[in-house]
Design a protein around this motif. Structure first.
Motif, short mmCIF file in Angstrom:
data_model
loop_
_atom_site.label_atom_id
_atom_site.label_comp_id
_atom_site.label_asym_id
_atom_site.label_seq_id
_atom_site.Cartn_x
_atom_site.Cartn_y
_atom_site.Cartn_z
N UNK A 18 -2.01 0.74 -0.53
CA UNK A 18 -1.78 1.72 -1.60
C UNK A 18 -2.88 2.77 -1.63
N UNK A 19 -4.12 2.36 -1.45
CA UNK A 19 -5.23 3.31 -1.44
C UNK A 19 -5.05 4.31 -0.31
N UNK A 20 -4.59 3.82 0.84
CA UNK A 20 -4.38 4.69 2.00
C UNK A 20 -3.05 5.42 1.95
N UNK A 21 -2.26 5.15 0.91
CA UNK A 21 -0.97 5.81 0.69
C UNK A 21 -0.03 5.66 1.89
N UNK A 22 0.10 4.41 2.37
CA UNK A 22 0.96 4.15 3.52
C UNK A 22 2.43 4.12 3.16
N UNK A 23 2.74 3.80 1.90
CA UNK A 23 4.13 3.70 1.48
C UNK A 23 4.79 2.39 1.89
N UNK A 24 4.00 1.44 2.39
CA UNK A 24 4.56 0.16 2.81
C UNK A 24 4.61 -0.80 1.62
N UNK A 25 5.72 -1.52 1.49
CA UNK A 25 5.83 -2.49 0.41
C UNK A 25 5.27 -3.84 0.87
#
Length: 70
Positions: A18-25
């Motif tokens: 989330x910090x890296x804003x990957x968009x992975x759930x």
């Protein structure tokens, strides 16, 4: 690894994601971690994720620009 430790590790990875804003759930991260632990190359997994996102993006843009049926 015991279930609580695995859950804590996944929580940490999800937080970093989330910090890296990957968009992975969480589920996707869990699958990617499992595949990495099975010996799959992390760079190859990253390429697959990028390609799937590109295909999803391309198909959604095609659908949004396609004329609607009468």
């Amino acid at each position: 690894m015991d279930p609580e430790a695995a859950r804590n590790a996944l929580d940490l990875v999800f937080h970093m994601s989330n910090i890296l804003d990957t968009g992975l759930d969480r589920h996707t991260l869990s699958v990617l971690i499992a595949l990495s632990e099975m010996g799959f190359n992390p760079e190859a997994l990253s390429a697959v994720v990028k390609e799937l996102r590109r295909e999803t993006s391309d198909s959604s843009s095609v659908q949004s620009t396609a004329p609607s049926a009468p």
